[in-house]
Design a protein around this motif. Structure first.
Motif, mmCIF file in Angstrom:
data_model
loop_
_atom_site.group_PDB
_atom_site.id
_atom_site.type_symbol
_atom_site.label_atom_id
_atom_site.label_comp_id
_atom_site.label_asym_id
_atom_site.label_seq_id
_atom_site.Cartn_x
_atom_site.Cartn_y
_atom_site.Cartn_z
ATOM 1 N N LYS A 108 26.359 61.647 -23.593
ATOM 2 C CA LYS A 108 25.190 62.514 -23.655
ATOM 3 C C LYS A 108 23.905 61.766 -23.274
ATOM 4 N N TRP A 109 23.967 60.422 -23.241
ATOM 5 C CA TRP A 109 22.788 59.618 -22.921
ATOM 6 C C TRP A 109 22.957 59.016 -21.527
ATOM 7 N N ARG A 110 21.981 59.270 -20.664
ATOM 8 C CA ARG A 110 22.018 58.756 -19.292
ATOM 9 C C ARG A 110 20.795 57.873 -19.038
ATOM 10 N N GLY A 113 17.655 59.762 -18.138
ATOM 11 C CA GLY A 113 17.063 60.419 -19.296
ATOM 12 C C GLY A 113 16.321 59.437 -20.187
ATOM 13 N N MET A 114 16.892 58.249 -20.355
ATOM 14 C CA MET A 114 16.237 57.214 -21.164
ATOM 15 C C MET A 114 14.889 56.830 -20.554
ATOM 16 N N CYS A 143 17.914 51.998 -26.927
ATOM 17 C CA CYS A 143 18.425 52.802 -25.808
ATOM 18 C C CYS A 143 19.742 52.255 -25.277
ATOM 19 N N LEU A 146 22.461 53.411 -27.477
ATOM 20 C CA LEU A 146 22.734 54.830 -27.261
ATOM 21 C C LEU A 146 23.575 55.066 -26.006
ATOM 22 N N MET A 147 23.463 54.181 -25.022
ATOM 23 C CA MET A 147 24.243 54.338 -23.798
ATOM 24 C C MET A 147 25.746 54.280 -24.076
ATOM 25 N N ASP A 149 27.064 55.943 -26.373
ATOM 26 C CA ASP A 149 27.367 57.276 -26.915
ATOM 27 C C ASP A 149 27.921 57.226 -28.344
ATOM 28 N N ILE A 177 16.799 60.954 -31.765
ATOM 29 C CA ILE A 177 18.226 60.609 -31.822
ATOM 30 C C ILE A 177 18.949 61.535 -32.801
ATOM 31 N N ALA A 180 19.610 64.946 -31.569
ATOM 32 C CA ALA A 180 20.714 65.002 -30.600
ATOM 33 C C ALA A 180 22.075 64.997 -31.290
#
Length: 231
Positions: A108-110, A113-114, A143, A146-147, A149, A177, A180
């Motif tokens: 969901k994290w790209r 987007g970051m 971040c 988060l990559m 996921d 976060i 999400a």
């Protein structure tokens, strides 16, 4: 989602964690509060496998106590250490790429987007990470985690040494976060940020949990705040 029961941990002969119990539900933001040296960072390190744990640690029903850190991460548990580990010689973009655990499965994290969320990082996307400010390095560390996921992310002292404006930005990031759908265990000394964003809080003292409740209940409990939190 995360269940910890009777957790003990040692540094040599020093008995640091002395029977810690805590729970985090799906989508919940939980803060672990307390003075320096009471075992908060050791708690997340023991959960993540960086310190040998004794006791029960279950994540999504699976026993993860004693597993290697990389296997725990693959279960969906993310960890942001307090020392803001980045790869200084790599660019911001390369640091983010290193956070991806499975290139075959989009999360969901790209990266785009970051960078869109954080214009400061976007402006330095192809710059070595060593030139970032302390606040930017903190953002990059979060971040990058988060990559991968994660379904639950443990963040250790994210506002330590940061200017008030950056502290506010870090708090806003943690809220984003949570929105999400990622559960969060936040180790924090600043009561203001923890009380603003948490559903529940735990207070640690001498390697044990001495209080569990909502931020409102902690505000009303002057005795706990005076004995275990105030300087």
């Amino acid at each position: 989602m995360l269940e910890v029961r009777d957790l003990h941990a040692y540094y040599g002969k020093s008995h640091i964690l002395q029977g810690v119990n805590l729970d985090i539900a799906a989508g919940e933001v939980v803060s672990l509060l307390g003075r320096n040296g009471v075992g908060r960072s050791t708690t997340v390190k023991a959960i993540m496998g960086e310190v040998p744990p004794q006791g029960m640690i279950r994540f999504k029903g699976q026993d993860i106590a004693g597993l290697p850190s990389y296997k725990i991460a693959r279960c969906g548990l993310g960890y942001v250490p307090e020392h803001r580990d980045i790869f200084p010689g790599l660019t911001v973009r390369q640091n983010l790429l290193l956070g991806i655990k499975d290139v075959r499965r989009p999360g969901k994290w790209r990266i785009d987007g970051m960078l869109e969320m954080f214009p400061n990082l976007a402006a330095r996307a192809d710059t070595p990470a060593e030139v970032l400010s302390g606040g930017e390095k903190q953002m990059l560390t979060v971040c990058r985690t988060l990559m991968g996921d994660p379904e639950l992310i443990m963040i250790d002292e994210p506002t330590e040494g940061l200017a008030p404006l950056i502290v506010q930005q870090v708090g806003d990031l943690i809220v984003r976060i949570a929105q999400a759908g990622v559960s969060i265990l936040l180790v924090e000394q600043k009561l203001s940020i923890a009380m603003r964003i948490s559903h529940r809080v735990y207070v640690m003292g001498h390697g044990r949990i001495v209080f569990e409740g909502t931020p409102a209940e902690l505000r009303e409990n002057r005795a706990i705040r005076k004995e275990w939190l105030e300087v």
